[in-house]
Design a protein around this motif. Structure first.
Motif, PDB file in Angstrom:
ATOM      1  N   VAL A 238       0.833  -1.212   0.000  1.00 47.84           N
ATOM      2  CA  VAL A 238       0.000   0.000   0.000  1.00 47.84           C
ATOM      3  C   VAL A 238       0.864   1.257   0.000  1.00 47.84           C
ATOM      4  CG1 VAL A 238      -1.624   1.349   1.376  1.00 47.84           C
ATOM      5  CG2 VAL A 238      -1.976  -1.107   1.107  1.00 47.84           C
ATOM      6  N   LEU A 239       1.849   1.301   0.882  1.00 49.02           N
ATOM      7  CA  LEU A 239       2.701   2.490   0.991  1.00 49.02           C
ATOM      8  C   LEU A 239       3.554   2.687  -0.254  1.00 49.02           C
ATOM      9  CD1 LEU A 239       3.796   2.239   4.739  1.00 49.02           C
ATOM     10  CD2 LEU A 239       2.172   3.851   3.723  1.00 49.02           C
ATOM     11  N   SER A 240       4.042   1.586  -0.818  1.00 47.89           N
ATOM     12  CA  SER A 240       4.869   1.709  -2.022  1.00 47.89           C
ATOM     13  C   SER A 240       4.069   2.305  -3.172  1.00 47.89           C
ATOM     14  CB  SER A 240       5.431   0.334  -2.410  1.00 47.89           C
ATOM     15  OG  SER A 240       6.311   0.439  -3.497  1.00 47.89           O
ATOM     16  N   ALA A 241       2.845   1.828  -3.356  1.00 46.92           N
ATOM     17  CA  ALA A 241       1.998   2.378  -4.418  1.00 46.92           C
ATOM     18  C   ALA A 241       1.737   3.869  -4.188  1.00 46.92           C
ATOM     19  CB  ALA A 241       0.677   1.608  -4.482  1.00 46.92           C
ATOM     20  N   ALA A 242       1.438   4.242  -2.950  1.00 45.97           N
ATOM     21  CA  ALA A 242       1.164   5.648  -2.641  1.00 45.97           C
ATOM     22  C   ALA A 242       2.381   6.525  -2.912  1.00 45.97           C
ATOM     23  CB  ALA A 242       0.732   5.775  -1.179  1.00 45.97           C
TER      24      ALA A 242
ATOM     25  N   ALA B 172       2.993   2.518 -10.182  1.00 46.12           N
ATOM     26  CA  ALA B 172       2.165   2.281  -8.991  1.00 46.12           C
ATOM     27  C   ALA B 172       0.994   1.349  -9.266  1.00 46.12           C
ATOM     28  CB  ALA B 172       1.648   3.614  -8.447  1.00 46.12           C
ATOM     29  N   LEU B 173       0.581   1.235 -10.517  1.00 47.00           N
ATOM     30  CA  LEU B 173      -0.551   0.364 -10.841  1.00 47.00           C
ATOM     31  C   LEU B 173      -0.237  -1.103 -10.538  1.00 47.00           C
ATOM     32  CD1 LEU B 173      -1.697   1.962 -14.231  1.00 47.00           C
ATOM     33  CD2 LEU B 173      -2.624   2.360 -11.933  1.00 47.00           C
ATOM     34  N   PHE B 174       1.024  -1.474 -10.618  1.00 47.55           N
ATOM     35  CA  PHE B 174       1.392  -2.876 -10.409  1.00 47.55           C
ATOM     36  C   PHE B 174       1.317  -3.292  -8.935  1.00 47.55           C
ATOM     37  CE2 PHE B 174       3.014  -1.869 -14.574  1.00 47.55           C
ATOM     38  CZ  PHE B 174       2.712  -3.015 -15.301  1.00 47.55           C
ATOM     39  N   PRO B 175       1.842  -2.512  -7.989  1.00 47.04           N
ATOM     40  CA  PRO B 175       1.592  -2.886  -6.598  1.00 47.04           C
ATOM     41  C   PRO B 175       0.115  -2.821  -6.217  1.00 47.04           C
ATOM     42  CG  PRO B 175       2.799  -0.802  -6.717  1.00 47.04           C
ATOM     43  CD  PRO B 175       2.820  -1.416  -8.087  1.00 47.04           C
ATOM     44  N   VAL B 176      -0.648  -1.949  -6.876  1.00 44.97           N
ATOM     45  CA  VAL B 176      -2.100  -1.949  -6.636  1.00 44.97           C
ATOM     46  C   VAL B 176      -2.682  -3.305  -7.036  1.00 44.97           C
ATOM     47  CG1 VAL B 176      -4.300  -0.975  -7.395  1.00 44.97           C
ATOM     48  CG2 VAL B 176      -2.399   0.539  -6.810  1.00 44.97           C
ATOM     49  N   ALA B 177      -2.248  -3.817  -8.193  1.00 37.46           N
ATOM     50  CA  ALA B 177      -2.705  -5.138  -8.626  1.00 37.46           C
ATOM     51  C   ALA B 177      -2.229  -6.222  -7.654  1.00 37.46           C
ATOM     52  CB  ALA B 177      -2.188  -5.437 -10.032  1.00 37.46           C
ATOM     53  N   ALA B 178      -1.008  -6.066  -7.140  1.00 38.23           N
ATOM     54  CA  ALA B 178      -0.488  -7.025  -6.157  1.00 38.23           C
ATOM     55  C   ALA B 178      -1.319  -6.993  -4.882  1.00 38.23           C
ATOM     56  CB  ALA B 178       0.974  -6.714  -5.848  1.00 38.23           C
ATOM     57  N   LEU B 179      -1.761  -5.799  -4.498  1.00 40.20           N
ATOM     58  CA  LEU B 179      -2.594  -5.659  -3.300  1.00 40.20           C
ATOM     59  C   LEU B 179      -3.928  -6.385  -3.490  1.00 40.20           C
ATOM     60  CD1 LEU B 179      -3.214  -4.366  -0.535  1.00 40.20           C
ATOM     61  CD2 LEU B 179      -4.076  -2.375  -1.791  1.00 40.20           C
ATOM     62  N   VAL B 180      -4.538  -6.188  -4.642  1.00 45.77           N
ATOM     63  CA  VAL B 180      -5.814  -6.862  -4.921  1.00 45.77           C
ATOM     64  C   VAL B 180      -5.622  -8.374  -4.854  1.00 45.77           C
ATOM     65  CG1 VAL B 180      -7.584  -7.270  -6.674  1.00 45.77           C
ATOM     66  CG2 VAL B 180      -6.701  -4.954  -6.303  1.00 45.77           C
ATOM     67  N   LEU B 181      -4.553  -8.857  -5.468  1.00 43.90           N
ATOM     68  CA  LEU B 181      -4.268 -10.291  -5.469  1.00 43.90           C
ATOM     69  C   LEU B 181      -4.073 -10.817  -4.054  1.00 43.90           C
ATOM     70  CD1 LEU B 181      -3.570 -12.884  -7.107  1.00 43.90           C
ATOM     71  CD2 LEU B 181      -1.187 -12.100  -7.048  1.00 43.90           C
TER      72      LEU B 181
END
Length: 393
Positions: free
Chosen positions: A273-277, A366-375
């Motif tokens: 979460v923090l990395s994406a932000a 940042a879109l990729f860690p967001v996808a990782a978060l969803v996963l």
């Protein structure tokens, strides 16, 4: 602490210096070889793919060989590749040198981790792995900025000479300090790959891949981002890398401690979460008043380094907890996922530079860690073995 682990870590330090310093050297390499910055980024992709796919194959082929000889030879071949890169005559010559370095780097890292486990007592094996992986962390913190500084002073070829010297030092130390006759069990490639089927491992590996893809979309082109988007002089690129690296070194330690206290899953989600932000924030820095752009950028880079590297210890701990008896296999697969992420991030970053602006690297990454978060959130904890996790010390 066993001093032999330190010298094994010197090799991972040398590999890490080359892997991370190249982000600051790409503009020089592009100018020197007559290619675009995006094409120079393909050098990173070639290295990452060769490492990701070559390491399991070479580890399977050399599994029963004398580990002292394997490690020494791998470090020496890595140094030869660095020398080749330093004296290369053109883009494809340099790419061939980096592919050779990648094969030897993958073999060295996999064998070093297995050796660290073999020479340590059962209750210190996770700690041994963390020491060896710590060589990479130290490379991010200090080696990459040093490589950038040397590249700025004497050119990118001089930086490769430094990498070659580190490899030779590691080879000599390993040959003198490791015992002869230390061999591993024969694990065929099929058995190594079969570890992917362990419950929970596929999701974890995909999470690593997505997370690293996002981060390396930005970090590989950090020199261009610093100079073209933020507007800082090229002389400050080593300082930017040092800021990121110091944050990474601290984050690596804190990430392990938080994983012990809060659990690996909670720590992983927090880091994502923090990395994406923070990556979204990096793209937004240019909209601030000119007087504060530089200081805010340095602050974000430091915090991002801290958060980015806080992800790795809990992720390794999580994988070890999924299958403690297959620790070397799952960690090797995670390393391959990491390098596939580096390759994908370099590719995505190159596409951004071709079709958008350098300032778009942050929010697209940042879109990729967001996808990782969803996963990670969607993957039901009940389907994974989340108890009895081994913590990396």
């Amino acid at each position: 602490m066993d001093i032999r682990l330190i010298w094994l870590a010197v090799g991972t330090f040398a590999i890490g210096v080359e892997s991370f310093a190249i982000s600051s050297l790409l503009p020089q390499i592009a100018d020197s070889t007559g290619v675009t910055l995006t094409q120079a980024g393909y050098l990173v992709i070639a290295f990452a793919l060769a490492n990701a796919f070559g390491a399991p194959v070479l580890a399977a082929l050399t599994g029963t060989a004398d580990r002292r000889r394997t490690l020494t030879l791998a470090a020496l071949v890595f140094s030869v590749g660095a020398l080749w890169a330093s004296f290369s005559q053109g883009y494809f010559d340099l790419m061939a040198a980096r592919v050779l370095m990648a094969f030897s780097a993958g073999l060295y890292t996999a064998t070093a981790q297995a050796t660290g486990v073999a020479i340590s007592s059962v209750d210190h094996r996770a700690r041994a792995i963390s020491v060896i992986v710590g060589g990479t962390t130290m490379a991010v913190a200090f080696g990459a900025p040093l490589g950038a500084l040397i590249g700025g002073l004497v050119g990118w070829r001089g930086a490769y000479l430094m990498v070659a010297a580190f490899g030779v030092i590691a080879a000599g130390s390993i040959w003198m300090l490791l015992p002869a006759g230390l061999r591993g069990a024969h694990l065929p490639l099929r058995q190594r790959i079969a570890a992917i089927g362990i419950p929970g491992v596929p999701v974890a590996l995909l999470t690593t891949w997505l997370y690293m893809t996002g981060g390396f979309t930005v970090i590989i082109y950090i020199a261009a981002l610093t100079t073209k988007s933020i507007g800082l002089p090229a002389a400050l690129v080593p300082a930017v890398l040092l800021s990121f690296g110091i944050g990474a070194a601290i984050g690596n330690v804190v990430g392990g401690q938080l994983s012990d206290r809060l659990g690996s899953r909670q720590t992983i989600i927090g880091a994502i979460v923090l990395s994406a932000a923070l990556m979204f924030g990096i793209s937004g820095v240019v909209h601030l008043p000119v007087a504060v752009v530089g200081p805010v950028f340095f602050g974000l880079i430091f915090v991002w380094g801290f958060v980015a590297w806080a992800f790795l210890p809990p992720q390794s701990s999580h994988l070890l907890g999924l299958s403690p008896t297959n620790a070397p296999l799952v960690l090797s697969l995670n390393a391959s996922a990491l390098y596939l992420g580096i390759a994908a991030g370099s590719f995505v970053g190159g596409l951004v530079l071709q079709n958008a602006s350098v300032n778009d690297l942050g929010w697209i990454g940042a879109l990729f860690p967001v996808a990782a978060l969803v996963l990670t959130v969607v993957a039901a904890p009940g389907r994974e073995r989340l108890t009895g996790e081994m913590r990396l010390g």
